[in-house]
Design a protein around this motif. Structure first.
Motif, PDB file in Angstrom:
ATOM      1  N   GLU A   1      56.339  29.535  40.186  1.00 55.77           N
ATOM      2  CA  GLU A   1      55.556  30.413  39.323  1.00 55.77           C
ATOM      3  C   GLU A   1      56.402  30.759  38.108  1.00 55.77           C
ATOM      4  O   GLU A   1      57.501  31.298  38.241  1.00 55.77           O
ATOM      5  CB  GLU A   1      55.129  31.653  40.088  1.00 55.77           C
ATOM      6  CG  GLU A   1      54.245  31.256  41.267  1.00 55.77           C
ATOM      7  CD  GLU A   1      53.321  32.345  41.746  1.00 55.77           C
ATOM      8  OE1 GLU A   1      53.043  33.286  40.988  1.00 55.77           O
ATOM      9  OE2 GLU A   1      52.863  32.211  42.884  1.00 55.77           O
TER      10      GLU A   1
ATOM     11  N   ASN B   1      52.722  32.646  33.152  1.00 59.68           N
ATOM     12  CA  ASN B   1      51.384  32.966  33.641  1.00 59.68           C
ATOM     13  C   ASN B   1      50.764  31.793  34.390  1.00 59.68           C
ATOM     14  O   ASN B   1      49.558  31.641  34.405  1.00 59.68           O
ATOM     15  CB  ASN B   1      50.490  33.351  32.471  1.00 59.68           C
ATOM     16  CG  ASN B   1      50.385  32.209  31.467  1.00 59.68           C
ATOM     17  OD1 ASN B   1      51.183  31.281  31.487  1.00 59.68           O
ATOM     18  ND2 ASN B   1      49.408  32.273  30.596  1.00 59.68           N
ATOM     19  N   ALA B   2      51.598  30.954  34.989  1.00 58.81           N
ATOM     20  CA  ALA B   2      51.065  29.753  35.637  1.00 58.81           C
ATOM     21  C   ALA B   2      51.787  29.471  36.958  1.00 58.81           C
ATOM     22  O   ALA B   2      52.930  29.881  37.160  1.00 58.81           O
ATOM     23  CB  ALA B   2      51.181  28.551  34.707  1.00 58.81           C
ATOM     24  N   ARG B   3      51.085  28.755  37.801  1.00 59.05           N
ATOM     25  CA  ARG B   3      51.627  28.328  39.092  1.00 59.05           C
ATOM     26  C   ARG B   3      51.645  26.804  39.096  1.00 59.05           C
ATOM     27  O   ARG B   3      50.628  26.153  38.828  1.00 59.05           O
ATOM     28  CB  ARG B   3      50.712  28.859  40.188  1.00 59.05           C
ATOM     29  CG  ARG B   3      51.116  28.474  41.561  1.00 59.05           C
ATOM     30  CD  ARG B   3      50.077  29.001  42.543  1.00 59.05           C
ATOM     31  NE  ARG B   3      50.439  28.585  43.866  1.00 59.05           N
ATOM     32  CZ  ARG B   3      50.535  29.380  44.896  1.00 59.05           C
ATOM     33  NH1 ARG B   3      50.247  30.656  44.767  1.00 59.05           N
ATOM     34  NH2 ARG B   3      50.870  28.920  46.064  1.00 59.05           N
TER      35      ARG B   3
ATOM     36  N   GLU C   1      47.997  25.846  37.759  1.00 62.34           N
ATOM     37  CA  GLU C   1      46.949  26.865  37.750  1.00 62.34           C
ATOM     38  C   GLU C   1      47.324  27.879  36.672  1.00 62.34           C
ATOM     39  O   GLU C   1      48.388  28.493  36.744  1.00 62.34           O
ATOM     40  CB  GLU C   1      46.854  27.547  39.101  1.00 62.34           C
ATOM     41  CG  GLU C   1      46.402  26.604  40.206  1.00 62.34           C
ATOM     42  CD  GLU C   1      46.480  27.256  41.563  1.00 62.34           C
ATOM     43  OE1 GLU C   1      45.486  27.899  41.956  1.00 62.34           O
ATOM     44  OE2 GLU C   1      47.541  27.134  42.192  1.00 62.34           O
TER      45      GLU C   1
ATOM     46  N   GLU D   1      46.596  31.323  34.862  1.00 67.17           N
ATOM     47  CA  GLU D   1      45.954  32.608  35.129  1.00 67.17           C
ATOM     48  C   GLU D   1      44.856  32.911  34.113  1.00 67.17           C
ATOM     49  O   GLU D   1      44.915  32.473  32.959  1.00 67.17           O
ATOM     50  CB  GLU D   1      46.990  33.737  35.095  1.00 67.17           C
ATOM     51  CG  GLU D   1      47.943  33.725  36.256  1.00 67.17           C
ATOM     52  CD  GLU D   1      47.258  34.004  37.586  1.00 67.17           C
ATOM     53  OE1 GLU D   1      46.283  34.781  37.636  1.00 67.17           O
ATOM     54  OE2 GLU D   1      47.707  33.424  38.586  1.00 67.17           O
ATOM     55  N   ALA D   2      43.880  33.687  34.546  1.00 68.76           N
ATOM     56  CA  ALA D   2      42.797  34.134  33.671  1.00 68.76           C
ATOM     57  C   ALA D   2      43.363  34.993  32.545  1.00 68.76           C
ATOM     58  O   ALA D   2      44.382  35.670  32.714  1.00 68.76           O
ATOM     59  CB  ALA D   2      41.787  34.935  34.480  1.00 68.76           C
TER      60      ALA D   2
ATOM     61  N   SER E   1      45.056  34.495  29.746  1.00 71.32           N
ATOM     62  CA  SER E   1      46.482  34.348  29.469  1.00 71.32           C
ATOM     63  C   SER E   1      46.739  33.269  28.421  1.00 71.32           C
ATOM     64  O   SER E   1      45.928  32.377  28.223  1.00 71.32           O
ATOM     65  CB  SER E   1      47.240  34.017  30.754  1.00 71.32           C
ATOM     66  OG  SER E   1      46.869  32.744  31.227  1.00 71.32           O
TER      67      SER E   1
ATOM     68  N   ASN F   1      44.041  30.313  28.428  1.00 70.98           N
ATOM     69  CA  ASN F   1      42.852  30.492  29.259  1.00 70.98           C
ATOM     70  C   ASN F   1      42.264  31.839  28.896  1.00 70.98           C
ATOM     71  O   ASN F   1      42.791  32.880  29.287  1.00 70.98           O
ATOM     72  CB  ASN F   1      43.228  30.444  30.744  1.00 70.98           C
ATOM     73  CG  ASN F   1      42.030  30.646  31.653  1.00 70.98           C
ATOM     74  OD1 ASN F   1      40.924  30.895  31.191  1.00 70.98           O
ATOM     75  ND2 ASN F   1      42.263  30.567  32.949  1.00 70.98           N
TER      76      ASN F   1
ATOM     77  N   GLU G   1      38.538  33.437  34.894  1.00 66.13           N
ATOM     78  CA  GLU G   1      38.782  32.612  36.079  1.00 66.13           C
ATOM     79  C   GLU G   1      40.051  31.780  35.890  1.00 66.13           C
ATOM     80  O   GLU G   1      40.379  31.378  34.778  1.00 66.13           O
ATOM     81  CB  GLU G   1      37.617  31.650  36.317  1.00 66.13           C
ATOM     82  CG  GLU G   1      36.312  32.325  36.647  1.00 66.13           C
ATOM     83  CD  GLU G   1      35.187  31.319  36.864  1.00 66.13           C
ATOM     84  OE1 GLU G   1      35.477  30.134  37.152  1.00 66.13           O
ATOM     85  OE2 GLU G   1      34.027  31.722  36.735  1.00 66.13           O
ATOM     86  N   ILE G   2      40.739  31.500  36.992  1.00 61.67           N
ATOM     87  CA  ILE G   2      41.897  30.607  36.945  1.00 61.67           C
ATOM     88  C   ILE G   2      41.430  29.211  36.555  1.00 61.67           C
ATOM     89  O   ILE G   2      40.362  28.758  36.996  1.00 61.67           O
ATOM     90  CB  ILE G   2      42.598  30.578  38.319  1.00 61.67           C
ATOM     91  CG1 ILE G   2      43.265  31.924  38.589  1.00 61.67           C
ATOM     92  CG2 ILE G   2      43.622  29.456  38.396  1.00 61.67           C
ATOM     93  CD1 ILE G   2      43.851  32.057  39.973  1.00 61.67           C
TER      94      ILE G   2
ATOM     95  N   THR H   1      42.522  25.084  36.565  1.00 56.92           N
ATOM     96  CA  THR H   1      43.413  24.183  37.294  1.00 56.92           C
ATOM     97  C   THR H   1      43.450  22.828  36.602  1.00 56.92           C
ATOM     98  O   THR H   1      42.400  22.246  36.321  1.00 56.92           O
ATOM     99  CB  THR H   1      42.937  24.013  38.751  1.00 56.92           C
ATOM    100  OG1 THR H   1      42.855  25.300  39.357  1.00 56.92           O
ATOM    101  CG2 THR H   1      43.893  23.144  39.537  1.00 56.92           C
TER     102      THR H   1
END
Length: 124
Positions: A13, A16-18, A38, A40-41, A43, A92, A96-97, A99
């Motif tokens: 992580e 703001n992302a995974r 992924e 984040e919403a 961001s 984003n 919503e996230i 992907t």
């Protein structure tokens, strides 16, 4: 090992992302790296210069991809290729996230705004 099970993937992580590392030298690849990102919403990602070509496929959600100052919205199924040396950023603006599936060559690195070079662990 011919199959990399998602349950065994390393997850990182950052900002703001995974990042879920799937294919990389640490999992047996000699030439390619593939990971899932992924975002984040609501961001905005950190702009950075990529030192190798990078390809993106949006799997779900919506993002705005910016490559060398040119921004374009992406919807599921859309793809983008950022050439080596380009400045990129992902945003984003939804609730919503989003992907993405991302791929690069082994040895990929990026340059951050302060001039430091970053080799992402999900690509090594």
């Amino acid at each position: 090992m011919p199959v990399i099970h998602s349950a065994d993937a390393q997850v990182h992580e950052v900002h703001n992302a995974r990042f879920t590392s799937l294919v990389r030298p640490g999992t047996g690849s000699a030439e390619l790296c593939v990971w899932q990102t992924e975002v984040e919403a609501d961001s905005v990602g950190v702009p950075h210069r990529i030192l190798g070509e990078e390809a993106f496929v949006l799997l779900s959600g919506e993002v705005t991809m910016t490559i060398d100052g040119e921004s374009a919205p992406m919807k599921p199924g859309d793809a983008a290729v950022a050439p080596a040396g380009s400045m990129i950023a992902l945003a984003n603006s939804t609730d919503e996230i989003a992907t993405l599936l991302v791929t690069v060559r082994v040895g990929f690195a990026a340059e951050l705004a302060d001039g430091s070079t970053f080799t992402p662990p999900w690509a090594s």
